[in-house]
Design a protein around this motif. Structure first.
Motif, PDB file in Angstrom:
ATOM      1  N   LEU A  84      79.974-146.718  29.476  1.00  0.00           N
ATOM      2  CA  LEU A  84      78.722-147.453  30.014  1.00  0.00           C
ATOM      3  C   LEU A  84      77.702-146.381  29.465  1.00  0.00           C
ATOM      4  O   LEU A  84      76.530-146.921  28.975  1.00  0.00           O
ATOM      5  CB  LEU A  84      78.629-147.531  31.510  1.00  0.00           C
ATOM      6  CG  LEU A  84      79.254-148.761  32.007  1.00  0.00           C
ATOM      7  CD1 LEU A  84      79.096-148.887  33.502  1.00  0.00           C
ATOM      8  CD2 LEU A  84      78.371-149.910  31.354  1.00  0.00           C
ATOM      9  N   GLY A  85      77.800-145.245  29.651  1.00  0.00           N
ATOM     10  CA  GLY A  85      76.848-144.321  29.164  1.00  0.00           C
ATOM     11  C   GLY A  85      76.630-144.368  27.512  1.00  0.00           C
ATOM     12  O   GLY A  85      75.461-144.514  27.136  1.00  0.00           O
ATOM     13  N   ILE A  86      77.691-144.763  26.676  1.00  0.00           N
ATOM     14  CA  ILE A  86      77.520-144.622  25.361  1.00  0.00           C
ATOM     15  C   ILE A  86      76.967-146.051  25.101  1.00  0.00           C
ATOM     16  O   ILE A  86      76.039-146.144  24.272  1.00  0.00           O
ATOM     17  CB  ILE A  86      78.893-144.804  24.581  1.00  0.00           C
ATOM     18  CG1 ILE A  86      79.745-143.419  24.780  1.00  0.00           C
ATOM     19  CG2 ILE A  86      78.779-145.128  23.259  1.00  0.00           C
ATOM     20  CD1 ILE A  86      81.023-143.618  24.220  1.00  0.00           C
ATOM     21  N   ALA A  87      76.944-147.104  25.906  1.00  0.00           N
ATOM     22  CA  ALA A  87      76.450-148.317  25.744  1.00  0.00           C
ATOM     23  C   ALA A  87      74.779-148.296  25.897  1.00  0.00           C
ATOM     24  O   ALA A  87      74.149-148.854  25.187  1.00  0.00           O
ATOM     25  CB  ALA A  87      77.060-149.403  26.689  1.00  0.00           C
ATOM     26  N   LEU A  88      74.466-147.502  27.028  1.00  0.00           N
ATOM     27  CA  LEU A  88      73.140-147.501  27.366  1.00  0.00           C
ATOM     28  C   LEU A  88      72.435-146.458  26.423  1.00  0.00           C
ATOM     29  O   LEU A  88      71.384-146.815  26.139  1.00  0.00           O
ATOM     30  CB  LEU A  88      72.745-146.785  28.840  1.00  0.00           C
ATOM     31  CG  LEU A  88      73.305-147.821  29.735  1.00  0.00           C
ATOM     32  CD1 LEU A  88      73.261-147.070  31.328  1.00  0.00           C
ATOM     33  CD2 LEU A  88      72.720-149.192  29.797  1.00  0.00           C
ATOM     34  N   LYS A  89      73.168-145.476  25.930  1.00  0.00           N
ATOM     35  CA  LYS A  89      72.509-144.756  24.911  1.00  0.00           C
ATOM     36  C   LYS A  89      72.338-145.250  23.623  1.00  0.00           C
ATOM     37  O   LYS A  89      71.121-145.026  23.053  1.00  0.00           O
ATOM     38  CB  LYS A  89      73.502-143.476  24.633  1.00  0.00           C
ATOM     39  CG  LYS A  89      72.891-142.545  23.590  1.00  0.00           C
ATOM     40  CD  LYS A  89      73.892-141.275  23.425  1.00  0.00           C
ATOM     41  CE  LYS A  89      73.379-140.377  22.462  1.00  0.00           C
ATOM     42  NZ  LYS A  89      74.356-139.240  22.335  1.00  0.00           N
ATOM     43  N   LEU A  90      73.150-146.093  23.261  1.00  0.00           N
ATOM     44  CA  LEU A  90      73.076-146.953  21.885  1.00  0.00           C
ATOM     45  C   LEU A  90      71.760-148.015  22.027  1.00  0.00           C
ATOM     46  O   LEU A  90      71.171-148.284  21.332  1.00  0.00           O
ATOM     47  CB  LEU A  90      74.133-147.393  21.481  1.00  0.00           C
ATOM     48  CG  LEU A  90      75.223-146.386  21.021  1.00  0.00           C
ATOM     49  CD1 LEU A  90      76.670-147.163  20.691  1.00  0.00           C
ATOM     50  CD2 LEU A  90      75.199-145.583  19.696  1.00  0.00           C
ATOM     51  N   THR A  91      71.996-148.709  23.271  1.00  0.00           N
ATOM     52  CA  THR A  91      71.054-149.799  23.636  1.00  0.00           C
ATOM     53  C   THR A  91      69.407-149.163  23.540  1.00  0.00           C
ATOM     54  O   THR A  91      68.652-149.760  23.002  1.00  0.00           O
ATOM     55  CB  THR A  91      71.170-150.316  24.975  1.00  0.00           C
ATOM     56  OG1 THR A  91      72.664-150.952  24.941  1.00  0.00           O
ATOM     57  CG2 THR A  91      70.110-151.493  25.377  1.00  0.00           C
ATOM     58  N   LEU A  92      69.372-147.923  24.119  1.00  0.00           N
ATOM     59  CA  LEU A  92      68.050-147.288  24.360  1.00  0.00           C
ATOM     60  C   LEU A  92      67.700-147.119  22.825  1.00  0.00           C
ATOM     61  O   LEU A  92      66.485-146.711  22.549  1.00  0.00           O
ATOM     62  CB  LEU A  92      67.827-146.133  25.197  1.00  0.00           C
ATOM     63  CG  LEU A  92      68.100-146.593  26.551  1.00  0.00           C
ATOM     64  CD1 LEU A  92      68.383-145.280  27.585  1.00  0.00           C
ATOM     65  CD2 LEU A  92      66.748-147.578  27.081  1.00  0.00           C
TER      66      LEU A  92
END
Length: 353
Positions: free
Chosen positions: A212-220
């Motif tokens: 999830l951290g990777i997903a949010l970092k890439l999304t931002l």
């Protein structure tokens, strides 16, 4: 005349290139997280004690603490810490963040438990804490570099490999056995039962938090990962695991000494998280035998510290377990004071309204 290349061989120092900016951000977030979480243990314990004085204790299945404002202060503090911890996993490898959080939480919880809750550790318990810190430091200093992950689907592919699926199946099976077989019989007398559930579930939650951290970092950063169903599957796993951990951690805090619960929990949690990370990301494939053996020595040191903490949890002021339990029972009979001895707390729980 051609000269032969006389460049010296690469030493172990050459492998250290300094910390990246992402790692520095992750470590700062991890430090902040551990301070909040360490303080939340103490505040929640105070709330659990206050709620248990007028209602059914959490250790025997009660939920009166949900009406106690002090417990909610501790819960909010823990949520803030977990958010910072969640963000740390997006920047730094789990195999580095988790032991660092462990070390700070051990120190913070022990100091605050001594000052606020007036809880004491036997001298061998202090030695156990020191061994835990040494073992965790050894693992941090020799931890493998985590492979770069640039999409939530990459994490999903790693999670679907046979090795990690076997690990997840074993963890889920062990959790169900603990919950339905061992907790009804030994939950009030064996500290490892509640903590075992929290730690096993926690090792799965960290892998999902990392995704999830990777997903949010890439999304931002402009690469939307919320369109992938894997992101929401990981979200569901995180919510389920966190709720399970919170429930059984409350039971452990209400039943046993906080100065013993927090180090044992985070040592087991750290060890299982590193094991899950090694299985999922295959970190040891990129390490030399010397590095692997050193990390294993760190694990053995941690296990030794955990053993000392567990064996001395009922010792008071240097007395053996049986004598300290007798002394606690005597004080309880004379003064009605609730002690930290396990048999005494079980008797108190049976008299709760």
């Amino acid at each position: 005349m051609a000269t032969e290349d006389q460049s010296p061989p690469m030493s172990w120092r050459d492998s250290y290139r300094g910390m990246s900016s992402d790692n520095i951000k992750g470590l700062i977030l991890a430090l902040s997280s551990s301070l909040f979480i360490g303080a939340s243990f103490i505040v929640k314990k105070k709330g659990l004690k206050k709620a248990g004085a007028s209602g059914i204790r959490a250790g025997v299945g009660g939920y009166s603490y949900l009406y106690e404002p002090l417990w909610w202060v501790g819960m909010i503090t823990m949520i803030v810490g977990e958010i910072a911890n969640f963000a740390a996993y997006a920047f730094a490898p789990a195999i580095l963040v988790t032991p660092l959080v462990l070390i700070i939480i051990l120190s913070c919880s022990a100091v605050l438990a001594h000052i606020i809750l007036r809880e004491r550790l036997h001298i061998f318990g202090i030695l156990g804490c020191a061994l835990c810190v040494v073992g965790s430091t050894t693992i941090v200093l020799h931890a493998p570099q985590e492979r770069g992950i640039e999409s939530v689907t990459e994490v999903w592919d790693l999670a679907m490999e046979p090795g990690f699926l076997l690990y997840a199946a074993l963890v889920i099976t062990a959790v169900f056995i603990l919950i339905f077989h061992f907790i009804p019989q030994y939950g009030q007398t064996h500290i490892m039962v509640y903590i075992g559930v929290c730690s096993l579930v926690g090792s799965l939650s960290v892998m999902s938090v990392k995704a999830l951290g990777i997903a949010l970092k890439l999304t931002l950063s402009g690469m939307n990962q919320l369109v992938y169903p894997q992101t929401w599957v990981f979200t569901l796993v995180v919510i389920t695991c966190v709720l399970t951990q919170m429930n059984y951690l409350n039971k452990a805090l209400d039943t046993f000494n906080t100065a013993v619960v927090s180090p044992i929990y985070y040592v087991m949690f750290t060890s299982l998280t590193i094991l899950a990370s090694v299985i999922m990301f295959k970190d040891w494939d990129r390490q030399s035998p010397t590095q692997v053996i050193t990390e294993m020595c760190g694990f053995v040191t941690i296990l030794g510290g955990t053993f000392l903490l567990h064996r001395t949890k009922d010792m008071v002021d240097g007395l053996p377990t049986s004598m300290s339990s007798m002394r606690l029972s005597k004080h309880a009979d004379e003064d009605g004071i609730d002690g930290e001895g396990i048999p005494l707390r079980r008797q108190d729980s049976s008299r709760s309204p």
